[in-house]
Design an enzyme around this catalytic site. Sequence first.
Site, PDB file in Angstrom:
ATOM      1  N   LYS A 107       9.164  -6.810   0.058  1.00 19.79           N
ATOM      2  CA  LYS A 107       8.493  -5.506   0.013  1.00 19.79           C
ATOM      3  C   LYS A 107       9.484  -4.495  -0.527  1.00 19.79           C
ATOM      4  O   LYS A 107      10.702  -4.656  -0.348  1.00 19.79           O
ATOM      5  CB  LYS A 107       8.048  -5.078   1.423  1.00 19.79           C
ATOM      6  N   GLY A 219     -13.860   2.435   6.883  1.00 25.57           N
ATOM      7  CA  GLY A 219     -13.271   2.573   5.552  1.00 25.57           C
ATOM      8  C   GLY A 219     -14.342   2.433   4.500  1.00 25.57           C
ATOM      9  O   GLY A 219     -15.401   1.819   4.724  1.00 25.57           O
ATOM     10  N   GLY A 221     -13.022   2.142   0.986  1.00 24.50           N
ATOM     11  CA  GLY A 221     -12.156   2.012  -0.186  1.00 24.50           C
ATOM     12  C   GLY A 221     -12.330   0.645  -0.820  1.00 24.50           C
ATOM     13  O   GLY A 221     -13.373   0.004  -0.680  1.00 24.50           O
ATOM     14  N   ASN A 222     -11.289   0.203  -1.497  1.00 24.56           N
ATOM     15  CA  ASN A 222     -11.373  -1.051  -2.254  1.00 24.56           C
ATOM     16  C   ASN A 222     -11.807  -2.230  -1.383  1.00 24.56           C
ATOM     17  O   ASN A 222     -12.751  -2.946  -1.722  1.00 24.56           O
ATOM     18  CB  ASN A 222     -10.009  -1.324  -2.920  1.00 24.56           C
TER      19      ASN A 222
HETATM   20  P1  NAD Z   1      -8.188   2.486  -0.058  1.00 23.44           P
HETATM   21  O1  NAD Z   1      -7.206   3.583  -0.177  1.00 23.44           O
HETATM   22  O2  NAD Z   1      -8.948   2.040  -1.265  1.00 23.44           O
HETATM   23  O3  NAD Z   1      -9.296   2.838   1.060  1.00 23.44           O
HETATM   24  C1  NAD Z   1      -8.972   3.295   2.312  1.00 23.44           C
HETATM   25  C2  NAD Z   1     -10.253   3.818   2.945  1.00 23.44           C
HETATM   26  O4  NAD Z   1     -10.005   4.186   4.283  1.00 23.44           O
HETATM   27  C3  NAD Z   1     -10.842   5.038   2.260  1.00 23.44           C
HETATM   28  O5  NAD Z   1     -12.217   4.858   2.106  1.00 23.44           O
HETATM   29  C4  NAD Z   1     -10.586   6.169   3.260  1.00 23.44           C
HETATM   30  O6  NAD Z   1     -11.571   7.183   3.174  1.00 23.44           O
HETATM   31  C5  NAD Z   1     -10.679   5.410   4.555  1.00 23.44           C
HETATM   32  N1  NAD Z   1     -10.064   6.088   5.674  1.00 23.44           N
HETATM   33  C6  NAD Z   1      -8.846   6.668   5.768  1.00 23.44           C
HETATM   34  N2  NAD Z   1      -8.673   7.193   6.983  1.00 23.44           N
HETATM   35  C7  NAD Z   1      -9.797   6.898   7.689  1.00 23.44           C
HETATM   36  C8  NAD Z   1     -10.227   7.178   9.014  1.00 23.44           C
HETATM   37  N3  NAD Z   1      -9.444   7.818   9.876  1.00 23.44           N
HETATM   38  N4  NAD Z   1     -11.457   6.725   9.377  1.00 23.44           N
HETATM   39  C9  NAD Z   1     -12.252   6.063   8.533  1.00 23.44           C
HETATM   40  N5  NAD Z   1     -11.886   5.778   7.267  1.00 23.44           N
HETATM   41  C10 NAD Z   1     -10.681   6.210   6.850  1.00 23.44           C
HETATM   42  O7  NAD Z   1      -7.392   1.278   0.600  1.00 23.44           O
HETATM   43  P2  NAD Z   1      -7.721  -0.267   0.545  1.00 23.44           P
HETATM   44  O8  NAD Z   1      -7.022  -0.860  -0.618  1.00 23.44           O
HETATM   45  O9  NAD Z   1      -9.165  -0.481   0.725  1.00 23.44           O
HETATM   46  O10 NAD Z   1      -6.926  -0.764   1.840  1.00 23.44           O
HETATM   47  C11 NAD Z   1      -7.463  -0.641   3.158  1.00 23.44           C
HETATM   48  C12 NAD Z   1      -6.601  -1.430   4.114  1.00 23.44           C
HETATM   49  O11 NAD Z   1      -6.537  -2.794   3.678  1.00 23.44           O
HETATM   50  C13 NAD Z   1      -5.137  -0.996   4.246  1.00 23.44           C
HETATM   51  O12 NAD Z   1      -4.720  -1.268   5.570  1.00 23.44           O
HETATM   52  C14 NAD Z   1      -4.409  -1.931   3.297  1.00 23.44           C
HETATM   53  O13 NAD Z   1      -3.050  -2.087   3.653  1.00 23.44           O
HETATM   54  C15 NAD Z   1      -5.180  -3.204   3.544  1.00 23.44           C
HETATM   55  N6  NAD Z   1      -5.067  -4.186   2.462  1.00 23.44           N
HETATM   56  C16 NAD Z   1      -5.477  -3.896   1.196  1.00 23.44           C
HETATM   57  C17 NAD Z   1      -5.364  -4.856   0.202  1.00 23.44           C
HETATM   58  C18 NAD Z   1      -5.865  -4.608  -1.203  1.00 23.44           C
HETATM   59  O14 NAD Z   1      -5.793  -5.531  -2.019  1.00 23.44           O
HETATM   60  N7  NAD Z   1      -6.400  -3.436  -1.505  1.00 23.44           N
HETATM   61  C19 NAD Z   1      -4.809  -6.118   0.489  1.00 23.44           C
HETATM   62  C20 NAD Z   1      -4.406  -6.395   1.793  1.00 23.44           C
HETATM   63  C21 NAD Z   1      -4.543  -5.421   2.777  1.00 23.44           C
END
Ligand code: NAD
Length: 428
Positions: A107, A219, A221-222
């Site tokens: 990391k 959430g 997001g992605n």
């Molecule tokens: P992202 O930034 O695309 O989305 C995050 C989402 O969380 C957003 O919709 C935001 O509005 C929401 N959010 C933030 N605070 C919040 C709250 N208090 N209540 C409700 N919703 C809230 O991020 P992502 O890529 O979707 O990642 C989400 C999680 O998954 C993280 O913990 C990340 O470490 C983990 N993760 C992501 C990936 C990846 O490939 N994207 C891989 C492994 C793990």
Amino acid sequence: MSAGSFNPFQMAQSQFDRIAELLGLEPGMCQLLRDPLREYHFLIPVRMDDGSTNVFRGFRVQHNDARGPCKGGIRFHPQETIDTVRALSMWMTWKCATVDIPLGGGKGGVICDPHNLSAREQEQICRGWVRQISRNIGPVQDVPAPDVMTNPQHMLWMLDEYERLSGGHAPGFITGKPVGMGGSLGRTEATGFGVIFTVREALRELGIRPQDTLVSVQGFGNVAQYAIKLHTEFGGRVICVSCWDQDDQASYAFRKMTGVNLDELLAITNRFGGIDKAKAQDLGYEVLPGDAWIEQEVDILIPAALENQITGENVGRISKKVKVIAEGANGPTTPEADKVLAERGVYLIPDLLANAGGVTCSYFEQVQCNMNYYWERDEVLGKLDVAMTSAFEAVSEVARKRKMYQRDATYLIAVDRVARACRDRGWV
Ligand code: NAD
């Protein structure tokens, strides 16, 4: 992980200590695995747009590479700490071992806030980060990727700097690149789809059809969006999602008992990821407080936003109807909540397994880059399904045979695989 007094590295070490004891690992092995093999701390001087020089602090931590080159993201964050990077690198070692891909854990990070930096300044940080560490990373040593506040453009600047220094094309140096510039098709969907591949397997084991399930997601997001998409395609119904509202500095949950419609919600989501409340109400959604996602009468909960969300305080609000929790986010459940969920017999699909689709697809990206031959999207996602399903089966078998909570079974498999690799190489 959040800042403050909470130390993620201490948490990662105590998780490891527990499993090391269960596995009866020898003292030398424990010493080797509870700390990173190598870590690099360096300074990155950047000429700012106003002519002054700012010096940023960068890190790369390589926790363990007994099973293959280290793999892990680079995070840009104003509160980045070396202990956060250490913890994340250790978790990457276990995650890669859980899905049995031939990679170790690493990391990296830079203490900076991209919101306050121009694109040119961010490019200089990316290039400076690579200049400081280029001799110690690369396709056969350590392969970085995006993480919090870094994106495909940052990866491409880093690749370009690495190729300038090494004098040739080396797209396998870094993953998360744009498609067409060495990125993999399917990477965007990979984490969310991977979550649902594991949910599908858990439901199969419980004898429940996806069509008969209601889901609530934290959430939007992605990870959340692609999890919603695939579960809906499998016939399930997602009735609640939640997200952060940048203007109100608060989170909200959006509920529609007939099932949320991903496309209509995406059409009213702003560039910060917030859903427009008034438009959602017009479309028939109830707008609830952000934490309402956890208390819905559903079969499946998918925390896919942040760490530290299912805690000792709120675990009691989870409905008795909930049978499966799939951790899309990293570290959403605290150890106190884990205890309660284990006692209640909830089927937990832990983060190391549930969200490992992302790193698995990054591995596929690296493989494609090293071959200079790129697969179709369906081929990528088909291989992802196979990898996630067999990882799920391995965890489920250990959990069943040893009557263990799924998180413990996952750790047991992962730590054992890494310890074996160290032993077989004659390191311990
Ligand atoms: P992202 O930034 O695309 O989305 C995050 C989402 O969380 C957003 O919709 C935001 O509005 C929401 N959010 C933030 N605070 C919040 C709250 N208090 N209540 C409700 N919703 C809230 O991020 P992502 O890529 O979707 O990642 C989400 C999680 O998954 C993280 O913990 C990340 O470490 C983990 N993760 C992501 C990936 C990846 O490939 N994207 C891989 C492994 C793990």
